[in-house]
Scaffold this motif. Structure first.
Motif, PDB file in Angstrom:
ATOM      1  N   ASN A 178      -3.658  13.532  -6.184  1.00  6.35           N
ATOM      2  CA  ASN A 178      -4.529  12.572  -6.872  1.00  6.35           C
ATOM      3  C   ASN A 178      -3.741  11.384  -7.414  1.00  6.35           C
ATOM      4  O   ASN A 178      -4.260  10.267  -7.482  1.00  6.35           O
ATOM      5  CB  ASN A 178      -5.293  13.263  -8.002  1.00  6.35           C
ATOM      6  CG  ASN A 178      -6.570  13.922  -7.507  1.00  6.35           C
ATOM      7  OD1 ASN A 178      -7.142  13.519  -6.502  1.00  6.35           O
ATOM      8  ND2 ASN A 178      -7.017  14.942  -8.221  1.00  6.35           N
ATOM      9  N   GLY A 179      -2.495  11.612  -7.797  1.00  4.77           N
ATOM     10  CA  GLY A 179      -1.655  10.503  -8.247  1.00  4.77           C
ATOM     11  C   GLY A 179      -1.408   9.493  -7.145  1.00  4.77           C
ATOM     12  O   GLY A 179      -1.466   8.274  -7.370  1.00  4.77           O
ATOM     13  N   SER A 180      -1.135   9.987  -5.937  1.00  2.00           N
ATOM     14  CA  SER A 180      -0.933   9.060  -4.821  1.00  2.00           C
ATOM     15  C   SER A 180      -2.218   8.303  -4.506  1.00  2.00           C
ATOM     16  O   SER A 180      -2.192   7.101  -4.205  1.00  2.00           O
ATOM     17  CB  SER A 180      -0.430   9.813  -3.586  1.00  2.00           C
ATOM     18  OG  SER A 180      -1.392  10.735  -3.116  1.00  2.00           O
ATOM     19  N   LEU A 181      -3.357   8.999  -4.594  1.00  2.00           N
ATOM     20  CA  LEU A 181      -4.635   8.325  -4.348  1.00  2.00           C
ATOM     21  C   LEU A 181      -4.915   7.278  -5.427  1.00  2.00           C
ATOM     22  O   LEU A 181      -5.441   6.199  -5.133  1.00  2.00           O
ATOM     23  CB  LEU A 181      -5.775   9.343  -4.291  1.00  2.00           C
ATOM     24  CG  LEU A 181      -5.681  10.381  -3.173  1.00  2.00           C
ATOM     25  CD1 LEU A 181      -6.876  11.315  -3.220  1.00  2.00           C
ATOM     26  CD2 LEU A 181      -5.579   9.707  -1.806  1.00  2.00           C
ATOM     27  N   ALA A 182      -4.585   7.591  -6.671  1.00  2.00           N
ATOM     28  CA  ALA A 182      -4.749   6.604  -7.740  1.00  2.00           C
ATOM     29  C   ALA A 182      -3.873   5.379  -7.489  1.00  2.00           C
ATOM     30  O   ALA A 182      -4.289   4.234  -7.724  1.00  2.00           O
ATOM     31  CB  ALA A 182      -4.423   7.232  -9.089  1.00  2.00           C
ATOM     32  N   GLY A 183      -2.652   5.605  -7.001  1.00  2.00           N
ATOM     33  CA  GLY A 183      -1.792   4.477  -6.650  1.00  2.00           C
ATOM     34  C   GLY A 183      -2.406   3.613  -5.567  1.00  2.00           C
ATOM     35  O   GLY A 183      -2.342   2.376  -5.614  1.00  2.00           O
ATOM     36  N   LEU A 184      -3.025   4.266  -4.570  1.00  2.00           N
ATOM     37  CA  LEU A 184      -3.693   3.527  -3.500  1.00  2.00           C
ATOM     38  C   LEU A 184      -4.882   2.733  -4.035  1.00  2.00           C
ATOM     39  O   LEU A 184      -5.087   1.570  -3.669  1.00  2.00           O
ATOM     40  CB  LEU A 184      -4.150   4.505  -2.417  1.00  2.00           C
ATOM     41  CG  LEU A 184      -3.027   5.108  -1.566  1.00  2.00           C
ATOM     42  CD1 LEU A 184      -3.507   6.352  -0.826  1.00  2.00           C
ATOM     43  CD2 LEU A 184      -2.468   4.088  -0.590  1.00  2.00           C
TER      44      LEU A 184
ATOM     45  N   ALA B  29      -0.920   3.668 -12.330  1.00  2.00           N
ATOM     46  CA  ALA B  29      -2.151   4.315 -11.871  1.00  2.00           C
ATOM     47  C   ALA B  29      -1.969   5.829 -11.770  1.00  2.00           C
ATOM     48  O   ALA B  29      -2.836   6.604 -12.184  1.00  2.00           O
ATOM     49  CB  ALA B  29      -2.582   3.730 -10.527  1.00  2.00           C
ATOM     50  N   GLY B  30      -0.840   6.270 -11.219  1.00  2.00           N
ATOM     51  CA  GLY B  30      -0.575   7.700 -11.122  1.00  2.00           C
ATOM     52  C   GLY B  30      -0.423   8.357 -12.477  1.00  2.00           C
ATOM     53  O   GLY B  30      -0.876   9.505 -12.683  1.00  2.00           O
TER      54      GLY B  30
ATOM     55  N   THR C 190       0.830  -1.203   0.000  1.00  2.00           N
ATOM     56  CA  THR C 190       0.000   0.000   0.000  1.00  2.00           C
ATOM     57  C   THR C 190       0.865   1.254   0.000  1.00  2.00           C
ATOM     58  O   THR C 190       0.636   2.192  -0.776  1.00  2.00           O
ATOM     59  CB  THR C 190      -0.935  -0.015   1.228  1.00  2.00           C
ATOM     60  OG1 THR C 190      -1.772  -1.175   1.170  1.00  2.00           O
ATOM     61  CG2 THR C 190      -1.793   1.230   1.291  1.00  2.00           C
ATOM     62  N   GLN C 191       1.855   1.287   0.869  1.00  2.00           N
ATOM     63  CA  GLN C 191       2.752   2.444   0.955  1.00  2.00           C
ATOM     64  C   GLN C 191       3.546   2.636  -0.335  1.00  2.00           C
ATOM     65  O   GLN C 191       3.668   3.755  -0.852  1.00  2.00           O
ATOM     66  CB  GLN C 191       3.706   2.264   2.136  1.00  2.00           C
ATOM     67  CG  GLN C 191       4.780   3.330   2.276  1.00  2.00           C
ATOM     68  CD  GLN C 191       4.228   4.679   2.703  1.00  2.00           C
ATOM     69  OE1 GLN C 191       3.101   4.779   3.178  1.00  2.00           O
ATOM     70  NE2 GLN C 191       5.025   5.726   2.534  1.00  2.00           N
ATOM     71  N   LEU C 192       4.088   1.559  -0.856  1.00  2.00           N
ATOM     72  CA  LEU C 192       4.897   1.654  -2.073  1.00  2.00           C
ATOM     73  C   LEU C 192       4.070   2.153  -3.259  1.00  2.00           C
ATOM     74  O   LEU C 192       4.524   2.997  -4.038  1.00  2.00           O
ATOM     75  CB  LEU C 192       5.504   0.289  -2.397  1.00  2.00           C
ATOM     76  CG  LEU C 192       6.579  -0.235  -1.441  1.00  2.00           C
ATOM     77  CD1 LEU C 192       6.928  -1.680  -1.788  1.00  2.00           C
ATOM     78  CD2 LEU C 192       7.825   0.644  -1.486  1.00  2.00           C
ATOM     79  N   ALA C 193       2.861   1.640  -3.417  1.00  2.00           N
ATOM     80  CA  ALA C 193       2.031   2.032  -4.552  1.00  2.00           C
ATOM     81  C   ALA C 193       1.604   3.488  -4.458  1.00  2.00           C
ATOM     82  O   ALA C 193       1.541   4.193  -5.474  1.00  2.00           O
ATOM     83  CB  ALA C 193       0.792   1.120  -4.629  1.00  2.00           C
ATOM     84  N   ALA C 194       1.306   3.957  -3.256  1.00  2.00           N
ATOM     85  CA  ALA C 194       0.925   5.366  -3.088  1.00  2.00           C
ATOM     86  C   ALA C 194       2.076   6.291  -3.475  1.00  2.00           C
ATOM     87  O   ALA C 194       1.881   7.293  -4.187  1.00  2.00           O
ATOM     88  CB  ALA C 194       0.489   5.615  -1.650  1.00  2.00           C
ATOM     89  N   ALA C 195       3.274   5.961  -3.000  1.00  2.00           N
ATOM     90  CA  ALA C 195       4.438   6.782  -3.341  1.00  2.00           C
ATOM     91  C   ALA C 195       4.710   6.749  -4.844  1.00  2.00           C
ATOM     92  O   ALA C 195       4.999   7.784  -5.462  1.00  2.00           O
ATOM     93  CB  ALA C 195       5.663   6.279  -2.571  1.00  2.00           C
ATOM     94  N   ALA C 196       4.592   5.564  -5.445  1.00  2.00           N
ATOM     95  CA  ALA C 196       4.821   5.447  -6.884  1.00  2.00           C
ATOM     96  C   ALA C 196       3.743   6.183  -7.670  1.00  2.00           C
ATOM     97  O   ALA C 196       4.023   6.748  -8.740  1.00  2.00           O
ATOM     98  CB  ALA C 196       4.853   3.973  -7.284  1.00  2.00           C
TER      99      ALA C 196
END
Length: 432
Positions: A280-286, A308-309, A251-257
């Motif tokens: 919004n990019g971090s939210l899309a990663g989540l 996603a971002g 979850t953390q890695l995808a949000a940062a990416a």
């Protein structure tokens, strides 16, 4: 992960039998209760994000919609949605028991509490997309239908142990499609029916910029949503499990990416890097990692979040090219990124990557989610528009929905007296 599936399946037996079939430990209940509280906190994150991206004259209206869709959604899901989603399901299409449950044990109450928060999340996604021109009561009518019927029925197909999609092997661990895409497709239907804000497009159809009033709220809302997501994904184990470590790491890695992906898009397009698009990019990663957070290795979680971002900017511009006004980019963040994340969960399934059968089932689930949620919500909002009313009158929209819908102001010290005095508020309250 196996325990989560077993727990859902056991809910299909009569409620008095739950205590005899599964002893849920105190540690499990404590963790899920904490996770539910974290997901509850996401409602505050949505309120801040959406309010900050709206204009000051609509700040109270946006917050009120987020506050009350949680309240009405809680009651609608308890009374109807939970039974449709997790009740006995011999047909594979709809639950038939557990409506308005008042008798049970800690196993039932644990899942009900946690799923209440998920239902509220699915409903509130449409709030930001439709902000600044939607009637308060019309919006709440839609929220009741989403939490009571639209979200639970697709959730039944995908998450009920006897749901037809679940039987095919559909993978959506915490709800990239079940929660976020369903909410995003409802938001798309909503902005189609309600139409764009006044002045959003010029006479030639070119978009005009309408900036939010408080970007600090946007950032703070993004932080709260990110924080709450550890409960959203980690709590979906429905128990205190060692699997939580990988789930929340992914979850953390995808949000940062995701934030990095949104930034890279702006840089490659030679445009300024925006706070709004980065958040919004971090939210899309989540959103993207939510389906596969328990079944991917960390490297593929990064790739899922990054893509996603990258989708946020082009997705927002696609909507503008179609003259669709999504105030907070809810459709790209939740619908588009949710669809990608669901596909990624099939592509990058640990130990069995790129399996054609699993990928086919994932694509089927994505298409079914769109077909059901979008068209059901389209009919819903059309009915609301013709009955309770969905679009605010132009005068109300110009003066702000804070005064016309609530007779309150978020920022009274900045108000123009001729627009916001008590007599004007009283007059607006009595107009159709």
């Amino acid at each position: 992960m196996e325990r989560r599936a077993i727990f859902f399946a056991l809910l299909l037996v009569p409620v008095p039998g739950l205590a005899d079939t599964l002893e849920y430990s105190g540690a499990d209940v404590v963790w899920v209760a904490i996770a539910a509280a974290l997901v509850f906190l996401m409602q505050a994150g949505f309120a801040l994000l959406e309010s900050g991206l709206s204009r000051a004259k609509n700040a109270i209206n946006v917050v009120m919609k987020n506050y009350m869709d949680l309240c009405v959604g809680t009651l609608a899901f308890w009374a109807l949605g939970f039974g449709l989603m997790f009740g006995a399901n011999p047909s594979g299409w709809v639950g038939q028991t557990l409506f308005a449950p008042s008798q049970g044990d800690s196993d039932l109450w644990t899942l009900l509490l946690f799923q209440l928060m998920f239902a509220a999340t699915a409903a509130t996604i449409a709030s930001g997309a439709m902000a600044e021109r939607t009637r308060y009561l019309g919006y709440l009518a839609g929220a009741v239908a989403i939490t009571g019927v639209i979200y639970p029925l697709f959730g039944n197909w995908a998450w009920n142990g006897d749901g037809w999609l679940a039987r095919l092997g559909f993978v959506d661990f915490a709800g990239s499609t079940v929660v976020h895409s369903v909410g995003g497709w409802c938001a798309l239907a909503g902005i189609l029916v309600v139409g764009p804000r006044l002045g959003r497009f010029d006479n030639q159809g070119a978009p005009r910029e309408i900036r939010g009033h408080n970007l600090s709220f946007v950032a703070l809302g993004g932080f709260l949503l990110w924080f709450g997501w550890f409960g959203f994904n980690g709590g979906s184990t429905v128990g205190a499990s060692v699997d939580i470590a990988l789930i929340n790491l992914n979850t953390q890695l995808a949000a940062a990416a995701g934030a990095l992906g949104a930034t890279l898009y702006r840089l490659l397009a030679r445009r300024p890097v925006l706070l709004t698009e980065t958040v919004n990019g971090s939210l899309a990663g989540l959103v993207g990692i939510t389906a596969g957070c328990a079944t991917m290795v960390p490297g593929f979680a990064v790739l899922t979040g990054l893509i996603a971002g990258l989708m946020v900017g082009p997705g927002s511009r696609l909507l503008l090219s179609l003259k669709l006004d999504d105030v907070v980019s809810a459709v790209p963040v939740h619908a588009f990124a949710g669809a990608w994340g669901t596909l990624a969960a099939g592509l990058f399934y640990s130990g069995d990557m790129f399996d054609p059968q699993r990928i086919t089932v994932q694509l089927l689930g994505i298409v079914v989610a769109f077909a059901w949620a979008f068209f059901a919500a389209l009919i819903l909002y059309m009915v609301v528009s013709l009955t309770a009313g969905l679009r605010a009158p132009p005068l109300h929209e110009q003066r702000g929905l804070d005064v016309s819908e609530h007779a309150e102001l978020g920022y009274p010290e900045f108000a123009q007296p001729h627009l916001y005095d008590a007599e004007v508020a009283d007059g607006l309250e009595t107009r159709p």
